[in-house]
Each structure stands twice: as structure tokens, then as C-alpha cells.
Design a protein around this motif. Structure first.
Motif, PDB file in Angstrom:
ATOM      1  N   ALA A 267       0.908  -1.225  -0.022  1.00 21.28           N
ATOM      2  CA  ALA A 267      -0.075  -0.058   0.096  1.00 21.28           C
ATOM      3  C   ALA A 267       1.004   1.350  -0.330  1.00 21.28           C
ATOM      4  CB  ALA A 267      -1.050  -0.139   0.901  1.00 21.28           C
ATOM      5  N   ASP A 268       1.941   1.189   0.808  1.00 24.13           N
ATOM      6  CA  ASP A 268       2.570   2.583   0.891  1.00 24.13           C
ATOM      7  C   ASP A 268       4.391   2.104   0.941  1.00 24.13           C
ATOM      8  OD1 ASP A 268       2.887   1.426   3.468  1.00 24.13           O
ATOM      9  OD2 ASP A 268       1.947   2.846   4.524  1.00 24.13           O
ATOM     10  N   HIS A 269       4.635   0.828   0.792  1.00 25.23           N
ATOM     11  CA  HIS A 269       5.868   0.662   0.727  1.00 25.23           C
ATOM     12  C   HIS A 269       6.913   1.026   2.161  1.00 25.23           C
ATOM     13  CE1 HIS A 269       5.939   0.231  -3.647  1.00 25.23           C
ATOM     14  NE2 HIS A 269       5.520   1.635  -3.809  1.00 25.23           N
ATOM     15  N   ARG A 270       5.931   0.986   3.012  1.00 23.40           N
ATOM     16  CA  ARG A 270       6.517   0.834   4.461  1.00 23.40           C
ATOM     17  C   ARG A 270       6.985  -0.334   4.814  1.00 23.40           C
ATOM     18  NH1 ARG A 270       7.576   2.886   9.160  1.00 23.40           N
ATOM     19  NH2 ARG A 270       7.155   1.943  11.038  1.00 23.40           N
ATOM     20  N   PRO A 271       8.155  -0.411   5.320  1.00 23.49           N
ATOM     21  CA  PRO A 271       8.484  -1.679   6.110  1.00 23.49           C
ATOM     22  C   PRO A 271       7.613  -2.117   7.298  1.00 23.49           C
ATOM     23  CG  PRO A 271      10.306  -0.339   5.877  1.00 23.49           C
ATOM     24  CD  PRO A 271       9.013   0.637   5.935  1.00 23.49           C
ATOM     25  N   ILE A 272       7.142  -3.505   7.130  1.00 21.91           N
ATOM     26  CA  ILE A 272       6.472  -4.148   8.111  1.00 21.91           C
ATOM     27  C   ILE A 272       6.684  -5.353   8.547  1.00 21.91           C
ATOM     28  CG2 ILE A 272       3.764  -5.171   8.367  1.00 21.91           C
ATOM     29  CD1 ILE A 272       3.584  -2.154   7.995  1.00 21.91           C
ATOM     30  N   PHE A 273       6.457  -5.435  10.061  1.00 22.57           N
ATOM     31  CA  PHE A 273       6.792  -6.810  10.583  1.00 22.57           C
ATOM     32  C   PHE A 273       5.808  -7.611  10.974  1.00 22.57           C
ATOM     33  CE2 PHE A 273      10.160  -3.678  11.821  1.00 22.57           C
ATOM     34  CZ  PHE A 273      11.343  -4.274  11.561  1.00 22.57           C
ATOM     35  N   VAL A 274       5.999  -9.252  10.772  1.00 26.99           N
ATOM     36  CA  VAL A 274       5.366 -10.144  11.419  1.00 26.99           C
ATOM     37  C   VAL A 274       6.094 -10.599  12.652  1.00 26.99           C
ATOM     38  CG1 VAL A 274       3.822 -12.272  11.137  1.00 26.99           C
ATOM     39  CG2 VAL A 274       3.928 -10.285   9.261  1.00 26.99           C
ATOM     40  N   LEU A 275       5.808 -10.343  13.774  1.00 26.99           N
ATOM     41  CA  LEU A 275       6.902 -10.698  14.644  1.00 26.99           C
ATOM     42  C   LEU A 275       6.291 -11.714  15.594  1.00 26.99           C
ATOM     43  CD1 LEU A 275       7.105  -6.848  15.452  1.00 26.99           C
ATOM     44  CD2 LEU A 275       9.146  -8.154  15.165  1.00 26.99           C
ATOM     45  N   PRO A 276       6.747 -12.860  15.577  1.00 29.10           N
ATOM     46  CA  PRO A 276       6.573 -13.946  16.667  1.00 29.10           C
ATOM     47  C   PRO A 276       6.898 -13.544  17.813  1.00 29.10           C
ATOM     48  CG  PRO A 276       7.679 -14.865  14.697  1.00 29.10           C
ATOM     49  CD  PRO A 276       7.733 -13.304  14.773  1.00 29.10           C
ATOM     50  N   TRP A 277       5.787 -13.455  19.138  1.00 30.02           N
ATOM     51  CA  TRP A 277       6.071 -13.004  20.006  1.00 30.02           C
ATOM     52  C   TRP A 277       5.292 -13.716  21.441  1.00 30.02           C
ATOM     53  CZ3 TRP A 277       2.544  -9.092  22.862  1.00 30.02           C
ATOM     54  CH2 TRP A 277       2.860  -8.724  23.922  1.00 30.02           C
ATOM     55  N   TYR A 306      -5.333  -2.069   7.693  1.00 28.93           N
ATOM     56  CA  TYR A 306      -3.993  -1.923   6.782  1.00 28.93           C
ATOM     57  C   TYR A 306      -3.182  -2.871   7.300  1.00 28.93           C
ATOM     58  CZ  TYR A 306       0.831   0.052   6.095  1.00 28.93           C
ATOM     59  OH  TYR A 306       2.082   0.233   5.807  1.00 28.93           O
ATOM     60  N   LEU A 307      -2.866  -3.081   8.515  1.00 21.48           N
ATOM     61  CA  LEU A 307      -1.922  -4.146   9.070  1.00 21.48           C
ATOM     62  C   LEU A 307      -2.418  -5.578   8.708  1.00 21.48           C
ATOM     63  CD1 LEU A 307      -0.709  -2.764  12.367  1.00 21.48           C
ATOM     64  CD2 LEU A 307       0.615  -2.663  10.346  1.00 21.48           C
ATOM     65  N   SER A 547      -6.534  13.628  12.844  1.00 21.91           N
ATOM     66  CA  SER A 547      -5.382  14.318  12.320  1.00 21.91           C
ATOM     67  C   SER A 547      -4.413  13.291  11.967  1.00 21.91           C
ATOM     68  CB  SER A 547      -4.698  15.595  13.001  1.00 21.91           C
ATOM     69  OG  SER A 547      -4.430  14.866  14.446  1.00 21.91           O
ATOM     70  N   ASP A 548      -4.757  12.058  12.324  1.00 25.62           N
ATOM     71  CA  ASP A 548      -3.905  10.886  11.671  1.00 25.62           C
ATOM     72  C   ASP A 548      -3.844  11.087  10.287  1.00 25.62           C
ATOM     73  OD1 ASP A 548      -3.717   9.906  14.318  1.00 25.62           O
ATOM     74  OD2 ASP A 548      -4.551   7.909  13.760  1.00 25.62           O
ATOM     75  N   ARG A 549      -2.443  10.894   9.651  1.00 22.23           N
ATOM     76  CA  ARG A 549      -2.470  10.670   8.176  1.00 22.23           C
ATOM     77  C   ARG A 549      -1.297  10.012   7.720  1.00 22.23           C
ATOM     78  NH1 ARG A 549       0.562  15.210   6.531  1.00 22.23           N
ATOM     79  NH2 ARG A 549       1.116  16.800   8.008  1.00 22.23           N
ATOM     80  N   ARG A 550      -1.236   9.432   6.898  1.00 21.67           N
ATOM     81  CA  ARG A 550      -0.126   8.710   6.384  1.00 21.67           C
ATOM     82  C   ARG A 550       0.689   9.887   5.340  1.00 21.67           C
ATOM     83  NH1 ARG A 550      -2.336   4.428   5.201  1.00 21.67           N
ATOM     84  NH2 ARG A 550      -1.666   3.137   7.135  1.00 21.67           N
ATOM     85  N   THR A 551       2.064   9.710   5.621  1.00 19.17           N
ATOM     86  CA  THR A 551       2.803  10.535   4.456  1.00 19.17           C
ATOM     87  C   THR A 551       3.882   9.997   3.708  1.00 19.17           C
ATOM     88  OG1 THR A 551       4.220  11.265   6.205  1.00 19.17           O
ATOM     89  CG2 THR A 551       2.398  12.569   6.087  1.00 19.17           C
ATOM     90  N   SER A 552       3.812   8.765   3.887  1.00 14.51           N
ATOM     91  CA  SER A 552       4.624   7.957   3.074  1.00 14.51           C
ATOM     92  C   SER A 552       4.152   6.916   2.390  1.00 14.51           C
ATOM     93  CB  SER A 552       5.721   7.172   4.044  1.00 14.51           C
ATOM     94  OG  SER A 552       5.010   6.472   4.929  1.00 14.51           O
TER      95      SER A 552
END
Length: 552
Positions: A267-277, A306-307, A547-552
């Protein structure tokens, strides 16, 4: 209040505002170098931004693409020190980085970055990065999407599953060194005389008692709240420009990996983690410009969608829906204010020790910082304070100082001996080591003093009643939320500790002097505190900041 406040006629060397990981680390470092320190926080230790991170001790791989080599080197060094000084809390954490067609960072660029990272971290790694052939990916990670998959690399970083305990152990060590830490105490203002800051005014949140703490130097380490501390007190430009980051917590899902997956969002090329926890999974994070109330930071429906969408894309068999979210965690990163930024990822993750002199001598504000580099930040702050005080610079000791839970000559041997000798189940014993380190023995000692303290208060974790008592008597907990969310960690389970809350409050009645009225009020207060997590068990409606907004 966790300790008695300084009297109005006391003058300390250093007053620190904020008991997040940075404020606590500053207190610890300064105390090792002989300074008289008081730390004040309106809530509990680590209850703000410090407990809302991805729980990673980053080597700084992401900072290479911004050519921030100094931050990368610092992060690698600090990660190495944490492996050595807090081995019970920080563990090796491999990550698979898949590369897909359409990614903004193609596979060859990622491999180049990993090679550069290996060079920078020579001698301070658990193992080198390596490319993973597609056939190996298919065999080892069979549920990972093959659509457009071009390659993958395996990278080794570090995880701190219980970031809250990092803060607690900094508290323990700072207090052992003579620092005073006053929690649930609100800073109501700075004491300013002839433009010089000479201390702080504070008020106990429970009793309403007010005090003035006079200090040679005051350090504003309030994270994203730094501007609020300064507002109306001293003249200053805007310093904080933090961005909102959210994570969601889910149970293991169909096709869930046993390795962290670090990938680029479509969606926005942001790095995302799937983190075993800890038997579950943390998905995150977002990076949104945030201008709303810092005390009402809640994960929005849009962030959850999104996530989930990105995780379902990378793991087609997952089929995750909003109903699968156990709870969410949202916080604001304490980043420097940067006007006109078009991509939040470009805002520096480094830290600055900002002096307000000459306009307002006696005051420093800490801008930025992150979980990994808290010790280095503290060293820099103490160095700056010593220079202003005109004291002979004393050698920093925290590079080699073990955390209280690792205060043993041989951690692996201690761990093995504890597992053999503990009267508890293997799962309970392992959890005690992971949470308390060598102080796990203290839990067992307390449990042996009274049969009721050996009782299990939470079936999910196997936690003992003794831990509730330890949290208050020895670890600075004041409220039920302090006990469940930041000491015993019962509150980070699937139901956020709601089933165990009443039992833990009852332990406090029987052993800590609470009356029944306080116990009921604490349980109600705990449930109210949980609403910002939107736990599924409470079916909490969302409060979305406009005012949350995605800027990347």
C-alpha cells in the motif's frame, strides 16, 4: 508515589522529568558517576512510549538507506552491549526479508545493504546475513506468498520481548545507586528564577501533596510530551514532531511463520513486521503524522485494516479479520520536529541533547532516542550535565554494568541451575527467568514465606501471588495496572489479565495493606486503563484522531 519526595530545602544535582527508558537510563548513568538524582513521572515507569515499540533491539539496518552511518554504528554497539549486560531480556532474533516484484527496495539493493551492515557490525554479530534460495524459502517458509517473489535474505537482529522489564531493571539499578524515582507524580511546572531553571514543582497524584525539587540541572526527558513540559514555562521553539506507530496482537494464525518476517507493504512501501512474540504475533507498525491528544493515542480501524491486509497478502492462508485482533498498542515516537517532511521514514531516529542556555540555563531537553540506544543517550546527557556543573568528567560505567537480573558471573550456568532446582513446572521456571533473570530466586524466596504466596494467580502464565507482592514491595509498583502490565506482565496475555485482576487485587488486600474499597477501585481503574488497547475482551469502540495521516 513510589518513594518519598525531596523536601523543598533539598538541592539535588539533577532532576529528570520522565521515567521512560531514557529518563531512567539517565538517572542510572548519572548516579553511577556520583550525581544526586531525582526522577519524576506522572504515571508509571515505562508506561508511555517505551512500552509501545516493536520490542526490537535494532542494529540499525533501516538507517543505512538514509546513510546515517553514525546511528547504525551506535545501534550495533548498543545491541552488542545489551546482549552482554541483559542476556535474560535480550535475545537473538532472525528475520527473513523477502523481496517482491514492485518493491521500492529491490533484492540486490537489500543484499548490498546487508553486506554493508555485516561490515559495520564485524565482531558484534550472532551470525552473518545470507541470501536464501527460492527453493529453500519454499521448503522452510511454505506459507509465504510466492506471487512476485524474487528472492529473500536472512538477517539476524535482536528482540526484547518484555521492554517493560528493561525499564523496571533500570529503575532497580538507579535506586540501588541512590537515585530517587517518584512515579504517579505530576510535574506542574518548572522553577525559574531570573530566567534560570532551578528545579521543578510536582504534585502527588493520589494525595495531592505538592513539593518543590530544586536542582542544579533539570533534564526534560518526557518523550513526545517534551513540548508540553516547556509550554508556558520557558521560551522555546517546537521540539517534538513524533509520529504515531501502532501494532496489533493476534494468536497464531494458519500459516503463521516461526521466524520474524520483515517485508515491504504494497500500500505505501513502508517496512512491516510479522513478529513472533511469546506464543502470539505482533503485526506492525504504522508511521502516521499525529497532531492530536498525546494522552488519547489509540489504534484506528484504518490502521488495523492496513496491517491485516498486508499480513493476509504476504500469508494468503492467514485469513485474518478484525475479530482476530486480541488487542492493539499505539504510541507516539519521540522524533524531532521536522517542518514540511513528505515521508515520515526520513525523520531522524537519532537523539539530541538540547541546551536551553543562554536563554534558560540549567535546562536540557532530550529530543528523539529509541529503545536500542537508551544507554548511549544517557551517557551523552550525563556528559553534558557534568560539563555544565564544572565537575571532573568521570568515566561512564554503564557500558560494562550488568542489569540487576543479569547480576551473575555466568548467566547460562545460573539459568541451567535454576531450571534444575526450581520446584515449579518447567514452563513456570522458564517464564520466571525470562521476566526476572537472577531475581527469579527472589520470587521463590517470597513464595516460601507463605503458602498463599505460592498460589498461581493467572492460569495463562502460571504467575505466582509472590510476584504481586514483589512488584509493590521491591519494584516500585503502585497501581494494579503497574503490577499487571509492567511488572508481572500478566496483562499482556490474550485477555490482558482481566481474569486475574481480581485475584491479584485480593493478594494486595491480604499482603500489601489494601482495603476492599481500594481493591474494587483498582480493578475498575485497570479496566479503564485497558480501553486504550481496544482489547477484544472488552469490545472497545475506536476513537480515531482526525489528524492521523499517512505521509509515506
Amino acid at each position: 508515589m513510589s518513594q518519598q519526595p525531596a523536601g523543598s530545602d533539598d538541592v539535588v544535582d539533577l532532576a529528570v522529568i520522565g521515567a521512560g527508558i531514557n529518563g531512567l537510563a539517565i538517572a542510572r548513568d548519572a548516579a553511577t558517576r556520583g550525581l544526586h538524582v531525582v526522577v519524576v513521572d506522572r504515571a508509571d515507569v515505562g508506561s508511555g512510549t517505551s512500552s509501545t515499540s516493536s520490542r526490537l533491539i535494532h542494529g540499525g539496518l533501516k538507517y543505512l538507506e538514509r546513510y546515517d552511518f553514525n546511528l547504525v554504528r551506535e545501534s550495533i554497539r548498543e545491541r552488542h552491549l545489551l546482549f552482554r549486560n541483559a542476556p535474560h531480556l535480550v535475545r537473538d532474533y532472525p528475520m527473513l526479508i523477502p523481496s517482491y516484484a514492485g518493491d521500492s527496495r529491490p533484492g540486490p539493493l537489500i543484499r548490498l545493504g546487508l553486506a554493508a551492515f555485516d561490515v559495520l557490525s564485524a565482531g558484534r554479530r550472532k551470525g552473518r546475513s545470507r541470501s536464501v534460495p527460492l527453493r529453500t524459502v519454499a521448503r522452510r517458509w511454505p506459507t509465504l506468498s510466492r506471487r512476485g517473489l524474487r528472492g529473500a535474505s536472512l538477517f539476524r537482529d535482536a528482540q526484547v520481548p518484555w521492554a517493560e522489564r528493561l525499564c523496571v531493571e533500570l529503575l532497580l539499578d538507579a535506586r540501588r545507586l541512590g537515585a530517587r524515582v517518584l512515579t504517579h507524580t505530576t510535574v506542574t511546572g518548572l522553577v525559574v528564577e531570573n530566567d534560570r531553571v532551578v528545579g521543578i514543582r510536582a504534585e502527588d497524584n493520589t494525595s495531592g501533596a505538592r513539593t518543590e525539587i530544586r536542582a542544579a540541572i533539570t533534564v526534560n526527558a518526557a518523550g513526545p510530551w517534551i513540548d508540553r513540559i516547556l509550554d508556558g514555562q520557558v521560551a522555546s521553539r517546537r521540539l517534538n514532531g513524533g509520529t504515531k506507530g501502532s501494532h496489533i496482537i493476534v494468536d497464531a494464525f494458519p500459516g503463521a511463520p516461526d521466524t520474524c518476517i520483515f517485508f515491504e507493504a504494497a500500500a505505501d512501501h513502508r517496512p512491516i513486521f510479522v513478529l513472533p512474540w511469546e506464543g502470539r504475533y505482533m503485526l506492525g507498525s504504522t508511521d502516521l503524522t499525529y497532531e492530536d491528544d498525546l494522552d488519547e493515542v489509540v489504534t484506528s480501524d484504518e490502521e488495523i485494516d492496513y496491517l491485516l491486509a498486508e499480513t493476509n497478502r504476504i500469508f494468503p492462508s492467514a485469513g485474518l479479520t478484525p475479530g482476530d485482533v486480541l488487542y492493539s498498542v499505539a504510541g507516539v515516537r519521540p522524533l524531532p520536529y521536522t517542518a514540511g517532511v513528505s515521508d515520515n521514514a526520513k525523520i531522524s531516529r537519532g537523539h539530541t541533547v538540547h541546551s536551553h542556555a543562554p536563554a534558560h540555563p540549567g535546562l536540557f531537553t532530550v529530543i528523539g532516542g529509541k529503545l536500542t540506544t537508551h544507554r548511549a543517550l544517557a551517557e551523552d546527557v550525563t556528559d553534558a550535565v557534568l560539563r555544565v556543573l564544572g565537575r571532573t568528567r568521570r568515566r561512564c560505567l554503564t557500558r560494562s554494568r550488568a542489569f540487576p537480573g543479569a547480576d551473575t558471573a555466568d548467566w547460562p550456568t545460573f539459568s541451567a541451575d535454576f531450571m534444575r532446582s526450581s520446584p515449579l513446572t518447567p514452563a513456570q521456571s522458564r517464564r520466571l527467568l525470562d521476566v526476572y533473570g537472577v531475581r527469579a530466586r527472589r520470587v521463590l524466596e517470597l513464595a516460601e514465606t507463605d503458602d498463599t504466596l505460592a498460589e498461581v494467580v493467572d492460569e495463562e502464565t502460571g504467575a505466582l501471588a509472590a510476584e504481586v507482592v514483589l512488584a509493590v514491595r521491591e519494584e516500585g509498583a503502585v497501581t494494579l495496572g503497574d503490577i499487571l502490565l509492567r511488572r508481572t506482565l500478566i496483562g499482556l496475555g490474550p485477555d490482558m489479565g482481566l481474569k486475574a485482576a481480581a485475584a491479584c487485587a485480593d493478594i494486595a488486600v491480604r499482603h500489601l495493606g489494601w482495603d476492599e474499597g481500594r481493591a474494587r477501585a483498582e480493578v475498575a481503574g485497570y479496566e479503564a486503563e485497558l480501553r486504550r488497547f481496544r482489547p477484544r475482551v472488552l469490545d472497545t469502540p475506536v476513537r480515531t484522531g482526525s489528524s492521523d495521516r499517512r505521509t509515506s
